[in-house]
Motif scaffolding. Sequence first.
Motif, PDB file in Angstrom:
ATOM      1  N   THR A 131      18.420 -17.842  18.586  1.00  7.78           N
ATOM      2  CA  THR A 131      17.962 -17.148  17.388  1.00  7.78           C
ATOM      3  C   THR A 131      17.412 -18.170  16.401  1.00  7.78           C
ATOM      4  O   THR A 131      18.066 -19.180  16.106  1.00  7.78           O
ATOM      5  CB  THR A 131      19.151 -16.428  16.730  1.00  7.78           C
ATOM      6  N   PRO A 132      16.219 -17.932  15.905  1.00 11.49           N
ATOM      7  CA  PRO A 132      15.657 -18.879  14.934  1.00 11.49           C
ATOM      8  C   PRO A 132      16.479 -18.945  13.652  1.00 11.49           C
ATOM      9  O   PRO A 132      17.125 -17.963  13.280  1.00 11.49           O
ATOM     10  CB  PRO A 132      14.279 -18.291  14.638  1.00 11.49           C
ATOM     11  N   THR A 133      16.437 -20.091  12.999  1.00 16.75           N
ATOM     12  CA  THR A 133      17.125 -20.247  11.720  1.00 16.75           C
ATOM     13  C   THR A 133      16.504 -19.313  10.680  1.00 16.75           C
ATOM     14  O   THR A 133      17.177 -18.716   9.858  1.00 16.75           O
ATOM     15  CB  THR A 133      16.950 -21.698  11.212  1.00 16.75           C
ATOM     16  N   VAL A 134      15.182 -19.207  10.771  1.00 13.09           N
ATOM     17  CA  VAL A 134      14.483 -18.335   9.835  1.00 13.09           C
ATOM     18  C   VAL A 134      14.796 -16.888  10.181  1.00 13.09           C
ATOM     19  O   VAL A 134      14.592 -16.457  11.311  1.00 13.09           O
ATOM     20  CB  VAL A 134      12.962 -18.568   9.982  1.00 13.09           C
ATOM     21  N   SER A 135      15.287 -16.152   9.195  1.00 23.79           N
ATOM     22  CA  SER A 135      15.793 -14.817   9.509  1.00 23.79           C
ATOM     23  C   SER A 135      14.688 -13.849   9.919  1.00 23.79           C
ATOM     24  O   SER A 135      14.891 -12.963  10.723  1.00 23.79           O
ATOM     25  CB  SER A 135      16.561 -14.263   8.317  1.00 23.79           C
ATOM     26  N   ASP A 136      13.494 -14.076   9.376  1.00 24.92           N
ATOM     27  CA  ASP A 136      12.429 -13.122   9.682  1.00 24.92           C
ATOM     28  C   ASP A 136      11.408 -13.685  10.664  1.00 24.92           C
ATOM     29  O   ASP A 136      10.218 -13.407  10.567  1.00 24.92           O
ATOM     30  CB  ASP A 136      11.738 -12.663   8.396  1.00 24.92           C
ATOM     31  N   ALA A 137      11.874 -14.461  11.630  1.00 25.79           N
ATOM     32  CA  ALA A 137      10.944 -15.102  12.573  1.00 25.79           C
ATOM     33  C   ALA A 137      10.122 -14.074  13.347  1.00 25.79           C
ATOM     34  O   ALA A 137       8.923 -14.265  13.555  1.00 25.79           O
ATOM     35  CB  ALA A 137      11.705 -16.001  13.537  1.00 25.79           C
ATOM     36  N   GLN A 138      10.763 -12.980  13.741  1.00 26.24           N
ATOM     37  CA  GLN A 138      10.023 -11.959  14.491  1.00 26.24           C
ATOM     38  C   GLN A 138       8.921 -11.350  13.607  1.00 26.24           C
ATOM     39  O   GLN A 138       7.806 -11.103  14.061  1.00 26.24           O
ATOM     40  CB  GLN A 138      10.974 -10.865  15.003  1.00 26.24           C
ATOM     41  N   THR A 139       9.240 -11.162  12.336  1.00 23.36           N
ATOM     42  CA  THR A 139       8.224 -10.651  11.411  1.00 23.36           C
ATOM     43  C   THR A 139       7.074 -11.644  11.302  1.00 23.36           C
ATOM     44  O   THR A 139       5.897 -11.261  11.268  1.00 23.36           O
ATOM     45  CB  THR A 139       8.836 -10.447  10.000  1.00 23.36           C
ATOM     46  N   LEU A 140       7.410 -12.921  11.237  1.00 21.25           N
ATOM     47  CA  LEU A 140       6.358 -13.940  11.153  1.00 21.25           C
ATOM     48  C   LEU A 140       5.461 -13.881  12.382  1.00 21.25           C
ATOM     49  O   LEU A 140       4.238 -13.959  12.286  1.00 21.25           O
ATOM     50  CB  LEU A 140       6.976 -15.339  11.022  1.00 21.25           C
ATOM     51  N   LEU A 141       6.077 -13.723  13.536  1.00 18.25           N
ATOM     52  CA  LEU A 141       5.310 -13.659  14.782  1.00 18.25           C
ATOM     53  C   LEU A 141       4.406 -12.419  14.802  1.00 18.25           C
ATOM     54  O   LEU A 141       3.235 -12.492  15.189  1.00 18.25           O
ATOM     55  CB  LEU A 141       6.294 -13.636  15.964  1.00 18.25           C
ATOM     56  N   ASP A 142       4.933 -11.304  14.345  1.00 16.29           N
ATOM     57  CA  ASP A 142       4.121 -10.080  14.274  1.00 16.29           C
ATOM     58  C   ASP A 142       2.959 -10.271  13.296  1.00 16.29           C
ATOM     59  O   ASP A 142       1.830  -9.858  13.571  1.00 16.29           O
ATOM     60  CB  ASP A 142       4.970  -8.882  13.807  1.00 16.29           C
ATOM     61  N   ARG A 143       3.249 -10.900  12.182  1.00 18.33           N
ATOM     62  CA  ARG A 143       2.180 -11.134  11.196  1.00 18.33           C
ATOM     63  C   ARG A 143       1.141 -12.097  11.763  1.00 18.33           C
ATOM     64  O   ARG A 143      -0.054 -11.966  11.503  1.00 18.33           O
ATOM     65  CB  ARG A 143       2.761 -11.738   9.905  1.00 18.33           C
ATOM     66  N   ASN A 144       1.615 -13.055  12.533  1.00 17.27           N
ATOM     67  CA  ASN A 144       0.706 -14.030  13.133  1.00 17.27           C
ATOM     68  C   ASN A 144      -0.316 -13.340  14.043  1.00 17.27           C
ATOM     69  O   ASN A 144      -1.528 -13.528  13.921  1.00 17.27           O
ATOM     70  CB  ASN A 144       1.519 -15.035  13.957  1.00 17.27           C
ATOM     71  N   ASP A 145       0.218 -12.521  14.946  1.00 18.38           N
ATOM     72  CA  ASP A 145      -0.664 -11.887  15.934  1.00 18.38           C
ATOM     73  C   ASP A 145      -1.432 -10.709  15.329  1.00 18.38           C
ATOM     74  O   ASP A 145      -2.402 -10.241  15.921  1.00 18.38           O
ATOM     75  CB  ASP A 145       0.147 -11.414  17.150  1.00 18.38           C
ATOM     76  N   GLY A 146      -1.003 -10.249  14.175  1.00 13.35           N
ATOM     77  CA  GLY A 146      -1.666  -9.122  13.519  1.00 13.35           C
ATOM     78  C   GLY A 146      -2.646  -9.607  12.458  1.00 13.35           C
ATOM     79  O   GLY A 146      -3.732 -10.106  12.768  1.00 13.35           O
ATOM     80  N   ASP A 147      -2.214  -9.486  11.217  1.00 13.89           N
ATOM     81  CA  ASP A 147      -3.082  -9.804  10.081  1.00 13.89           C
ATOM     82  C   ASP A 147      -3.653 -11.216  10.102  1.00 13.89           C
ATOM     83  O   ASP A 147      -4.832 -11.417   9.837  1.00 13.89           O
ATOM     84  CB  ASP A 147      -2.262  -9.687   8.789  1.00 13.89           C
ATOM     85  N   PHE A 148      -2.778 -12.183  10.383  1.00 12.27           N
ATOM     86  CA  PHE A 148      -3.247 -13.562  10.295  1.00 12.27           C
ATOM     87  C   PHE A 148      -4.391 -13.812  11.283  1.00 12.27           C
ATOM     88  O   PHE A 148      -5.419 -14.388  10.921  1.00 12.27           O
ATOM     89  CB  PHE A 148      -2.106 -14.552  10.548  1.00 12.27           C
ATOM     90  N   LYS A 149      -4.228 -13.358  12.515  1.00  9.89           N
ATOM     91  CA  LYS A 149      -5.288 -13.550  13.523  1.00  9.89           C
ATOM     92  C   LYS A 149      -6.578 -12.851  13.076  1.00  9.89           C
ATOM     93  O   LYS A 149      -7.687 -13.370  13.253  1.00  9.89           O
ATOM     94  CB  LYS A 149      -4.779 -13.018  14.867  1.00  9.89           C
ATOM     95  N   HIS A 150      -6.417 -11.691  12.482  1.00 11.98           N
ATOM     96  CA  HIS A 150      -7.572 -10.942  11.976  1.00 11.98           C
ATOM     97  C   HIS A 150      -8.358 -11.789  10.959  1.00 11.98           C
ATOM     98  O   HIS A 150      -9.578 -11.953  11.073  1.00 11.98           O
ATOM     99  CB  HIS A 150      -7.060  -9.643  11.340  1.00 11.98           C
TER     100      HIS A 150
END
Length: 219
Positions: free
Chosen positions: A86-105
């Motif tokens: 489990t990542p130390t960062v609590s919202d790592a999954q959210t970060l990953l979703d944002r990465n592949d979603g909005d950020f990539k856009h």
Amino acid sequence: MPEMPILYSFRRCPYAIRARLALAYAGIPCELREVVLKNKPRAMLDASPKGTVPVVVLADERVIDESLDVMHWALAHADPDNWQTTPTVSDAQTLLDRNDGDFKHWLDRYKYADRHPENTAQWYREQTFSYLEALDQALLSNHWLHGPSMGFCDAAIFPFIRQFAMVDRSWFDECRFIALRRWLDRWLDHPLYQRVMAKYPPWTPGDTPRCVDWALQDD
Ligand SMILES: N[C@@H](CCC(=O)N[C@@H](CS)C(=O)NCC(=O)O)C(=O)O
């Protein structure tokens, strides 16, 4: 020894880079087939008609054609340094979703601003700031998103930040996201990254298989 998985890859594609990072980390040798995206091989399209890289074709003919699935498959095979903790960062999954979603856009528009003349490159870049800020904050107290050592989210996100930084390297090198910049530098210096960026000529049918044993490869 069972037949090696075939990996259709494109060297600079961030999705393919994250897949290669996981395969190399897990020590899974592959037959690497470098693809020219404008001229995709028939064999790749037969295996995965959607026509994106990476594509992994297993010895039993199963096909994995989503980069995150390739990562999970590789790590199920071997995970020597616990990338799946489990990542130390609590919202790592959210970060990953944002990465592949909005950020990539926004990254695509920033990178190819000339194809999206409704706004300037600078404007597109600004749309990424809240995500970059979140990553930067997450990296303030730890070297990696997973804590003291790298993990799944680090490897999954890094190739996209690399691509972002390369659009205007001098801007990135001066930007306010200092922890993120250090994280990127840590990645760029990392032997694992350097190994998966070796250059290969495009594959054509009938070529002698190019077997890549990541561990033994020259950097
Ligand atoms: N969701 C896919 C996306 C892969 C993807 O879009 N790869 C790009 C290259 S970076 C691609 O193959 N695009 C097809 C094309 O350019 O024709 C994954 O995670 O594997």
